[in-house]
Design a protein around this motif. Structure first.
Motif, PDB file in Angstrom:
ATOM      1  N   MET A 135       0.835  -1.186   0.000  1.00 27.53           N
ATOM      2  CA  MET A 135       0.000   0.000   0.000  1.00 27.53           C
ATOM      3  C   MET A 135       0.876   1.245   0.000  1.00 27.53           C
ATOM      4  O   MET A 135       1.822   1.361   0.788  1.00 27.53           O
ATOM      5  CB  MET A 135      -0.913   0.011   1.241  1.00 27.53           C
ATOM      6  CG  MET A 135      -1.883   1.191   1.255  1.00 27.53           C
ATOM      7  SD  MET A 135      -3.020   1.122   2.634  1.00 27.53           S
ATOM      8  CE  MET A 135      -3.961   2.630   2.355  1.00 27.53           C
ATOM      9  N   LEU A 142      -3.525   0.299  -3.371  1.00 24.66           N
ATOM     10  CA  LEU A 142      -2.919  -1.004  -3.105  1.00 24.66           C
ATOM     11  C   LEU A 142      -2.482  -1.612  -4.430  1.00 24.66           C
ATOM     12  O   LEU A 142      -3.313  -1.831  -5.317  1.00 24.66           O
ATOM     13  CB  LEU A 142      -3.923  -1.918  -2.400  1.00 24.66           C
ATOM     14  CG  LEU A 142      -3.390  -3.285  -1.987  1.00 24.66           C
ATOM     15  CD1 LEU A 142      -2.348  -3.155  -0.886  1.00 24.66           C
ATOM     16  CD2 LEU A 142      -4.532  -4.198  -1.528  1.00 24.66           C
ATOM     17  N   PRO A 223      -4.820  -3.944   4.385  1.00 26.98           N
ATOM     18  CA  PRO A 223      -4.008  -3.037   3.547  1.00 26.98           C
ATOM     19  C   PRO A 223      -3.032  -2.189   4.328  1.00 26.98           C
ATOM     20  O   PRO A 223      -1.936  -1.892   3.845  1.00 26.98           O
ATOM     21  CB  PRO A 223      -5.068  -2.183   2.851  1.00 26.98           C
ATOM     22  CG  PRO A 223      -6.276  -3.045   2.812  1.00 26.98           C
ATOM     23  CD  PRO A 223      -6.264  -3.845   4.080  1.00 26.98           C
TER      24      PRO A 223
END
Length: 857
Positions: A135, A142, A223
């Motif tokens: 990320m 992402l 993430p």
């Protein structure tokens, strides 16, 4: 025929074109069991022709052919129950990823295309591997990457699929739209609006083609756990007070990640270090850290990076470099020292060449400003008297002969090191028992030695490049081996390949320095850069002596092991000889006269050989001595010819030199002379019988006066009469047949003063003298005078005597003249007489029995 065939071709093409306009399906078509198949599998195809729908082919025999791309192929043809012509083709091993299969009908001898099918072959898609996602906090997106695996050779559909989930992704809650990468890319980026932060997401890759579908392993991540932070920024670096080997580093995080708890790493190195030193696991809420073990007065470069504290986070990029120089401290440690001492000024002083090694980096404690050498150590409150103060690592100075030690120290801005005492020991200790070398690599050498019998405290190794001229050749590299039990050392300083090095090892003792032992070495060898050039010293018809100069050291590139000499001629095979590298001359033997040879040399080392340029030589037909003898022979022959020619042209003069020409008295003027009173007589002279011979009627011989002595050339000393002189003869002798006295003559017996008379009448006379031939000494007595009858007037002062008959080669000493009857007449014959007269050599005198030894002159 050609025109008719071309017309048929055009008609057929036109017909086929019309058929195709009407639809090829109505005439024929091609079918394949599977347009997309596994690569290497079997492919089956068929071609069907409806002749009743093909204009121009009704009632004609139909022949069907195949082509796979440009390769012709044949199938099995038959007629079906519906009346169509069918051709079946089977390709057992289809090894093309893409190909076109054509069906042809032969019409008027020319194949015509009826139908085509395109076939694709490949493999099912490979499973994607190594799926990772990261990320980017700056873009809040992402990005996932994967390895696609093997190529399936078929068009495939690739998609990055994800879904929101709970727990460890056991249950999917909401599907997220697929992320389709661009063609050829193996990554795809999911935008922020589809991300679920601080919750798990299920992510995988799906690949599908005509032969199947494949999926990667599922990745269950938050993430934020895979976020890559922006690099931190270093704010300050400073030394810690009271602990100058430690530093304090302060930094700050990037604005985008300041709210994230971070774990950082610090790395540093100097300009000389090949790699970085890493300080891991730095977690500090106040963004500061301390670290120790740094060198004093050293320039360092620092960098830092950070990541989220969770183990799955990605490290940020390294921060920009920060340079910092630590605090200095006085140098520490002892200096390694070596020296060379040379007596000067008749041994009263000594020139010292002192050398030392720089301190190690951890002993410098800063930048060394210089070195000083003194005869005494530094004392408190006493000014130092240095004999040398330099920034170099060597020094030359002069000391008295009795000085045996000096002191050396290094200094920087913070102070100076402890003085190193240098003792000048005598170099008279035992040498090493043996020494040899071996290469380690191109820039280093191992030096091995055998320890001496006495116990050594250490060793000094010296080496220098042998090929460097001038001062560079006298520059010596050296190092100290402190381990007394060591038997080898590795030298690296100033070692280059293909260069010869002179190496010396000195053992060190407690009270002396041992004598050195020397050797030479190469770190790496190769073929010589050149070979020696031949010089012809001498040559003969059977051998030739050659010489050469050794290869210069800088061009040898290794130890010369030997020289190989090659020579060949047009009539013989090549010969060779191998000679030792110490030789500089060689003699070629067994050569043929008047033959041209080509000679060259090959210089060899352990790593290769190099050939020289060829020398061409021609052997002479004769040796030098033979030529000398031949020239001598021709020289003598020429001299002989010249002598013969001269003798031939000057034979008379040569003959006179060796065999003098003695005049023949018979042919002389005296032999032909006849007295005047006989000219009236008709006598039969010898000339009538033999030319040139004249008979003399009578000769009067004058007696040599034994008692009379005349001076020689005016000298007063008399010359004694020779023993055995002639007997006294009458003063006058008159032939009975002499003629009467001429008118005006004196009476007989009357003598005229100063003249010789013959009785009463006038006489004719001849003067005869004798001397050794060409100056030879003979036993002939003193000269005599002989007179004969003559009608000429008597001799008198007014009538001189005829000229002497002289020998042209006469060089004898003057003789005393003979005395005659009158003292006045003696003066007329005081001139030097000639002893030898060749004209009278053959003269025969009557009455010779009375002349004794005067018979022959």
């Amino acid at each position: 025929m050609a025109t008719h065939w071309n017309s048929g071709m055009l008609l057929g093409c036109s017909t086929l074109f019309l058929l195709l306009l009407g639809g090829a399906r109505a005439c024929g078509w091609v079918t394949v069991d599977s347009p997309t198949t596994l690569l290497g599998s079997t492919v089956t195809a068929s071609c069907t022709i409806q002749s009743n729908r093909c204009s121009g082919l009704e009632g004609e025999e139909i022949q069907i052919t195949w082509r796979l791309d440009s390769m012709s192929m044949s199938g099995s043809q038959h007629k079906s129950a519906e009346g169509t012509e069918v051709s079946n083709l089977t390709i057992s091993h289809f090894n093309r990823t893409r190909a076109k299969l054509w069906c042809y009908v032969v019409w008027n001898g020319t194949p015509q295309r009826i139908g085509m099918a395109e076939i694709h072959a490949g493999y099912p898609p490979a499973k994607p591997d190594n799926l990772t996602c990261m990320m980017n906090l700056t873009e809040n997106s992402l990005t996932c990457r994967w390895d696609p695996g093997l190529d399936g050779h078929l068009p495939a559909k690739v998609a990055l699929r994800s879904s929101k989930s709970r727990g460890q992704c056991e249950v999917s809650q909401e599907a997220i739209p697929d992320c389709i990468p661009q063609a050829g890319q193996n990554y795809c980026t999911i935008p922020r609006r589809f991300l679920q932060l601080y919750q798990k997401m299920d992510i995988w890759v799906s690949v599908q083609n005509a032969l199947g579908t494949a999926e990667s392993e599922h990745l269950c991540i938050d993430p934020t756990d895979v976020a890559k932070l922006d690099p931190p920024v270093l704010k300050s670096i400073q030394s810690v007070p009271f602990q100058t080997d430690c530093i304090s580093v302060a930094w700050e995080g990037a604005p985008t990640s300041s709210h994230i708890e971070q774990q950082c790493e610090l790395r540093y190195r100097t300009h000389e270090d090949p790699g970085w030193t890493l300080v891991p696991d730095i977690v500090s809420p106040n963004l500061k850290t301390h670290h120790c073990g740094f060198l004093f007065g050293t320039d360092y470069r620092f960098q830092m990076r950070c990541r989220r504290v969770t183990a799955m986070g990605y490290w940020s990029e390294w921060s920009p470099e920060w340079n910092y120089i630590t605090h200095e401290k006085a140098p520490a440690g002892k200096l390694d020292v070596w020296w060379k001492m040379t007596p000067v000024d008749s041994g009263k002083r000594a020139e010292v060449h002192l050398l030392w090694k720089a301190l190690k980096r951890n002993e410098m404690n800063g930048r060394i400003l210089g070195y000083w050498v003194s005869l005494n150590p530094r004392r408190r409150n006493v000014e130092l008297t240095a004999v040398c103060n330099t920034t170099e690592t060597q020094c030359n100075f002069s000391v008295l002969a009795g000085v045996r030690r000096v002191y050396l120290a290094a200094y920087n801005s913070a102070g100076e090191s402890a003085a190193t005492e240098v003792i000048f020991l005598e170099k008279k200790g035992q040498p090493l028992a043996g020494i040899h070398t071996s290469p380690c690599d191109e820039h280093s050498l191992w030096v091995h030695w055998e320890a001496p019998r006495a116990t050594a405290t250490g060793y000094i190794l010296e080496w220098c490049q042998a090929s460097l001229p001038g001062p560079a050749g006298r520059s010596v590299s050296w190092q100290v081996e402190r381990n007394r039990s060591a038997t080898k050392a590795l030298i690296r300083e100033n070692i280059e390949p293909f260069q010869l090095y002179n190496i010396s090892v000195y053992p060190l003792y407690a009270d002396a320095v041992g004598l050195p032992l020397h050797t030479t070495a190469y770190s790496k060898e190769k073929a010589p850069s050149c070979a020696p050039k031949f010089h012809l010293k001498s040559i003969s018809k059977s051998h030739a002596e050659l010489s050469w100069d050794p290869v210069p050291i800088e061009m040898q590139n290794g130890f010369i092991t030997n020289y190989t000499i090659f020579w060949t001629s047009t009539t013989r095979d090549e010969l060779r000889a191998v000679v030792n590298s110490s030789f500089t001359t060689f003699t070629l033997r067994g050569l043929l006269p008047s033959t041209m040879y080509k000679v060259h040399m090959m210089a060899s080392t352990a790593a290769g050989s190099t050939n020289s340029t060829a020398l061409t030589l021609v052997t002479p037909a004769l040796d030098e001595k033979e030529i000398q003898y031949l020239l001598l022979f021709f020289g003598l022959l020429c001299v002989l010819l010249i002598v013969l020619i001269v003798c031939f042209q000057k034979h008379r003069r040569v003959k006179n030199q060796f065999w003098p020409s003695v005049p023949d008295p018979a042919n002389s003027s005296l032999g032909k002379w006849v007295p005047a009173d006989l000219q009236q007589e008709t006598l039969q002279t010898a000339s009538a019988r033999e030319p040139g011979l004249v008979t003399i009627s009578d000769i009067t011989v004058l007696e040599k006066g034994a008692e009379k002595k005349a001076p020689l050339w005016g000298k007063k000393d008399p010359i004694p009469a020779a023993a055995g002189s002639f007997p006294d003869l009458p003063k006058s002798y008159i032939h009975p047949s002499s003629s009467s006295l001429p008118s005006g003559s004196r009476a007989p017996g009357e003598a005229r003063p100063g003249s010789y008379v013959n009785g009463a009448g006038a006489v004719q006379y001849a003067k005869i003298v004798a001397d050794g031939y060409r100056g030879q000494q003979q036993h002939v007595p003193s000269p005599l005078y002989i007179r004969s009858d003559s009608t000429q007037p008597l001799l008198s002062e007014s009538t001189p005597s005829p000229k002497l008959y002289e020998n042209l080669w006469f060089h004898g000493a003057p003789q005393t003249g003979l005395h005659c009857q009158s003292s006045q007449g003696d003066a007329a014959f005081l001139e030097e007489p000639l002893i030898d007269f060749p004209l009278l050599q053959g003269l025969k005198i009557n009455g010779a029995e009375d002349l004794h030894d005067f018979q022959r002159f």
